[in-house]
Design a protein around this motif. Sequence first.
Motif, PDB file in Angstrom:
ATOM      1  N   GLU A  15      -6.295 -25.307  76.076  1.00  0.00           N
ATOM      2  CA  GLU A  15      -5.653 -24.274  75.661  1.00  0.00           C
ATOM      3  C   GLU A  15      -4.886 -24.652  74.205  1.00  0.00           C
ATOM      4  OE1 GLU A  15      -5.693 -21.232  77.026  1.00  0.00           O
ATOM      5  OE2 GLU A  15      -4.518 -20.268  75.653  1.00  0.00           O
ATOM      6  N   ALA A  16      -4.476 -25.842  74.339  1.00  0.00           N
ATOM      7  CA  ALA A  16      -3.766 -26.411  73.129  1.00  0.00           C
ATOM      8  C   ALA A  16      -4.940 -26.473  72.044  1.00  0.00           C
ATOM      9  CB  ALA A  16      -3.218 -27.924  73.149  1.00  0.00           C
ATOM     10  N   LEU A  17      -6.211 -26.858  72.318  1.00  0.00           N
ATOM     11  CA  LEU A  17      -7.082 -26.984  71.073  1.00  0.00           C
ATOM     12  C   LEU A  17      -7.500 -25.647  70.703  1.00  0.00           C
ATOM     13  CD1 LEU A  17      -9.125 -28.640  69.747  1.00  0.00           C
ATOM     14  CD2 LEU A  17     -10.746 -28.657  71.337  1.00  0.00           C
ATOM     15  N   LYS A  18      -7.873 -24.760  71.447  1.00  0.00           N
ATOM     16  CA  LYS A  18      -7.950 -23.306  71.273  1.00  0.00           C
ATOM     17  C   LYS A  18      -6.822 -22.769  70.103  1.00  0.00           C
ATOM     18  CE  LYS A  18      -9.958 -20.415  74.288  1.00  0.00           C
ATOM     19  NZ  LYS A  18     -10.315 -20.094  75.964  1.00  0.00           N
ATOM     20  N   THR A  19      -5.807 -22.835  70.482  1.00  0.00           N
ATOM     21  CA  THR A  19      -4.755 -22.435  69.865  1.00  0.00           C
ATOM     22  C   THR A  19      -4.385 -23.027  68.386  1.00  0.00           C
ATOM     23  OG1 THR A  19      -3.443 -21.943  71.960  1.00  0.00           O
ATOM     24  CG2 THR A  19      -2.407 -21.627  69.764  1.00  0.00           C
ATOM     25  N   CYS A 181      -0.785 -38.400  62.723  1.00  0.00           N
ATOM     26  CA  CYS A 181      -0.921 -36.584  62.912  1.00  0.00           C
ATOM     27  C   CYS A 181      -0.297 -36.247  64.129  1.00  0.00           C
ATOM     28  CB  CYS A 181      -2.466 -36.391  62.416  1.00  0.00           C
ATOM     29  SG  CYS A 181      -3.661 -36.933  63.821  1.00  0.00           S
ATOM     30  N   GLY A 182      -0.116 -36.950  65.175  1.00  0.00           N
ATOM     31  CA  GLY A 182       0.422 -36.339  66.325  1.00  0.00           C
ATOM     32  C   GLY A 182      -0.622 -36.194  67.242  1.00  0.00           C
ATOM     33  N   SER A 183      -0.449 -35.521  68.304  1.00  0.00           N
ATOM     34  CA  SER A 183      -1.325 -35.367  69.416  1.00  0.00           C
ATOM     35  C   SER A 183      -1.573 -33.795  69.704  1.00  0.00           C
ATOM     36  CB  SER A 183      -1.081 -35.982  70.858  1.00  0.00           C
ATOM     37  OG  SER A 183      -1.923 -35.317  71.827  1.00  0.00           O
ATOM     38  N   ILE A 184      -2.702 -33.309  69.805  1.00  0.00           N
ATOM     39  CA  ILE A 184      -2.807 -31.680  70.195  1.00  0.00           C
ATOM     40  C   ILE A 184      -2.629 -31.513  71.486  1.00  0.00           C
ATOM     41  CG2 ILE A 184      -4.719 -29.843  70.194  1.00  0.00           C
ATOM     42  CD1 ILE A 184      -4.009 -30.710  67.379  1.00  0.00           C
ATOM     43  N   THR A 203       8.650 -30.893  70.989  1.00  0.00           N
ATOM     44  CA  THR A 203       7.830 -32.122  71.330  1.00  0.00           C
ATOM     45  C   THR A 203       6.622 -31.701  72.084  1.00  0.00           C
ATOM     46  OG1 THR A 203       9.487 -33.916  71.144  1.00  0.00           O
ATOM     47  CG2 THR A 203       7.427 -34.315  72.523  1.00  0.00           C
ATOM     48  N   THR A 204       6.713 -30.680  72.841  1.00  0.00           N
ATOM     49  CA  THR A 204       5.471 -30.254  73.666  1.00  0.00           C
ATOM     50  C   THR A 204       4.467 -29.638  72.955  1.00  0.00           C
ATOM     51  OG1 THR A 204       6.917 -28.380  74.644  1.00  0.00           O
ATOM     52  CG2 THR A 204       6.871 -30.539  75.832  1.00  0.00           C
ATOM     53  N   CYS A 205       4.688 -28.969  71.919  1.00  0.00           N
ATOM     54  CA  CYS A 205       3.737 -28.169  70.996  1.00  0.00           C
ATOM     55  C   CYS A 205       2.580 -29.009  70.681  1.00  0.00           C
ATOM     56  CB  CYS A 205       4.351 -27.506  69.811  1.00  0.00           C
ATOM     57  SG  CYS A 205       5.367 -28.469  69.080  1.00  0.00           S
ATOM     58  N   ALA A 206       1.504 -28.413  70.142  1.00  0.00           N
ATOM     59  CA  ALA A 206       0.290 -29.102  69.538  1.00  0.00           C
ATOM     60  C   ALA A 206       0.618 -29.390  68.176  1.00  0.00           C
ATOM     61  CB  ALA A 206      -0.919 -28.362  69.705  1.00  0.00           C
ATOM     62  N   ASN A 207       0.647 -30.765  67.818  1.00  0.00           N
ATOM     63  CA  ASN A 207       0.637 -31.501  66.390  1.00  0.00           C
ATOM     64  C   ASN A 207      -0.413 -31.701  65.762  1.00  0.00           C
ATOM     65  OD1 ASN A 207       4.027 -33.096  67.129  1.00  0.00           O
ATOM     66  ND2 ASN A 207       3.488 -31.083  67.474  1.00  0.00           N
ATOM     67  N   TYR A 208      -0.504 -31.363  64.517  1.00  0.00           N
ATOM     68  CA  TYR A 208      -1.476 -31.947  63.708  1.00  0.00           C
ATOM     69  C   TYR A 208      -1.092 -32.085  62.209  1.00  0.00           C
ATOM     70  CZ  TYR A 208      -2.992 -27.239  62.005  1.00  0.00           C
ATOM     71  OH  TYR A 208      -2.931 -25.745  61.586  1.00  0.00           O
ATOM     72  N   VAL A 209      -2.012 -32.361  61.239  1.00  0.00           N
ATOM     73  CA  VAL A 209      -1.685 -32.473  59.707  1.00  0.00           C
ATOM     74  C   VAL A 209      -2.580 -31.886  58.869  1.00  0.00           C
ATOM     75  CG1 VAL A 209      -1.589 -34.431  58.116  1.00  0.00           C
ATOM     76  CG2 VAL A 209      -0.215 -34.750  59.866  1.00  0.00           C
ATOM     77  N   ILE A 210      -2.173 -31.254  57.808  1.00  0.00           N
ATOM     78  CA  ILE A 210      -2.953 -30.644  56.918  1.00  0.00           C
ATOM     79  C   ILE A 210      -2.668 -31.559  55.583  1.00  0.00           C
ATOM     80  CG2 ILE A 210      -3.775 -28.838  55.573  1.00  0.00           C
ATOM     81  CD1 ILE A 210      -2.744 -27.080  57.779  1.00  0.00           C
ATOM     82  N   GLN A 229       3.435 -27.836  63.805  1.00  0.00           N
ATOM     83  CA  GLN A 229       3.716 -28.042  65.113  1.00  0.00           C
ATOM     84  C   GLN A 229       3.294 -26.630  65.603  1.00  0.00           C
ATOM     85  OE1 GLN A 229       7.668 -29.529  65.273  1.00  0.00           O
ATOM     86  NE2 GLN A 229       6.905 -31.597  64.730  1.00  0.00           N
ATOM     87  N   VAL A 230       2.338 -26.337  66.557  1.00  0.00           N
ATOM     88  CA  VAL A 230       1.776 -25.034  66.911  1.00  0.00           C
ATOM     89  C   VAL A 230       2.191 -24.977  68.433  1.00  0.00           C
ATOM     90  CG1 VAL A 230      -0.278 -23.638  67.177  1.00  0.00           C
ATOM     91  CG2 VAL A 230      -0.166 -25.652  65.603  1.00  0.00           C
ATOM     92  N   GLN A 231       2.837 -23.900  68.591  1.00  0.00           N
ATOM     93  CA  GLN A 231       3.280 -23.548  70.092  1.00  0.00           C
ATOM     94  C   GLN A 231       2.058 -22.887  70.879  1.00  0.00           C
ATOM     95  OE1 GLN A 231       6.273 -23.808  71.471  1.00  0.00           O
ATOM     96  NE2 GLN A 231       6.947 -24.799  69.558  1.00  0.00           N
ATOM     97  N   TYR A 232       1.701 -23.420  71.856  1.00  0.00           N
ATOM     98  CA  TYR A 232       0.526 -22.701  72.688  1.00  0.00           C
ATOM     99  C   TYR A 232       1.052 -22.547  74.144  1.00  0.00           C
ATOM    100  CZ  TYR A 232       0.078 -27.372  75.170  1.00  0.00           C
ATOM    101  OH  TYR A 232       0.186 -28.616  76.011  1.00  0.00           O
ATOM    102  N   ASP A 233       0.421 -21.847  74.840  1.00  0.00           N
ATOM    103  CA  ASP A 233       0.839 -21.508  76.349  1.00  0.00           C
ATOM    104  C   ASP A 233       0.663 -22.594  77.226  1.00  0.00           C
ATOM    105  OD1 ASP A 233       1.341 -20.243  78.412  1.00  0.00           O
ATOM    106  OD2 ASP A 233       0.246 -18.508  78.159  1.00  0.00           O
ATOM    107  N   ILE A 234       1.417 -23.723  77.291  1.00  0.00           N
ATOM    108  CA  ILE A 234       1.470 -24.640  78.515  1.00  0.00           C
ATOM    109  C   ILE A 234       1.212 -24.132  79.803  1.00  0.00           C
ATOM    110  CG2 ILE A 234       2.483 -26.585  79.442  1.00  0.00           C
ATOM    111  CD1 ILE A 234       4.203 -27.001  76.562  1.00  0.00           C
TER     112      ILE A 234
END
Length: 279
Positions: A15-19, A181-184, A203-210, A229-234
């Motif tokens: 779910e985190a990866l798709k979002t 870059c943090g973790s997805i 903290t609990t969202c998916a993190n990445y860097v551009i 920092q992307v909110q996804y459906d945990i």
Amino acid sequence: MNKIAIISDIHGNREALKTTLEDIKRRNCDKIICLGDIISKGKFSNECVDLIRENCDIVLRGNVDDYLSKEHDLNKLDEKEKTNILKYNQELTVKSKEYLSNLPFCYEFYLSGRFVRLFHAGPDTLYNYSNVSAFASIEKKFKMFEPNVLTLSDKIADIVVYGHIHTQLMNKMYNRTLISCGSIGNNLESIRNEKKDASILNTTCANYVILEGKMDSKEYDTLDVDFVQVQYDIDKELEDSKDKIDNDALFYELKHGKYRDDDKINKILTEQGIDINNI
Ligand SMILES: [Mn+2]
């Protein structure tokens, strides 16, 4: 200008990866690079391998990709490790194992005049945590820029982007920039205190860097570092994973953004001079 999305540490969280992939698409990135640790922890290791293969331009190897996809002499492992290896031997498809065990270690390029080097954990190893933590010494952090046995060139990097520590970070030193870059799929926070903590949604969202700049250009120009920092459906991810055995620790980490083993984290923080009773 080119936009390069850098993602890492998906850890089987579909779910985190798709979002995240939708978020990257929405921002019109030119390239997606994955720094590894696609599998383990979450339920959807094979699904995440497929999504990464389909969507990423460059994929590097992480420690769990390496460890769980190669052959082991089971007699040399303790019971816990043996169980883990056997579990993933069964869970991972032959296709996934073959893909993971052939991933490269490092990637290098120029962006707006800076020499950028990417790897999972360090320039010399996939298996190193304390040297690359956010609280490591300046001396240890400088080693992250230096070439080593597993890097592609012998240049000292201007920018290093890595994953592995599951938390975002940017440090400037010696006119160089160190970025985690943090973790997805498994973002974590190790400095915790009930009286000082903000919402765990930080903290609990998916993190990445551009990174945004001129790709392959040795001429100095504007460069952006965007921490996303992307909110996804945990809850959906946990619901989809509920039949997974041994998932208590996973549920705890995804819901609390906190590593499952306090002793291990406290030991690393103490080694780096942090008074864990007074943070
Ligand atoms: Mn990881």
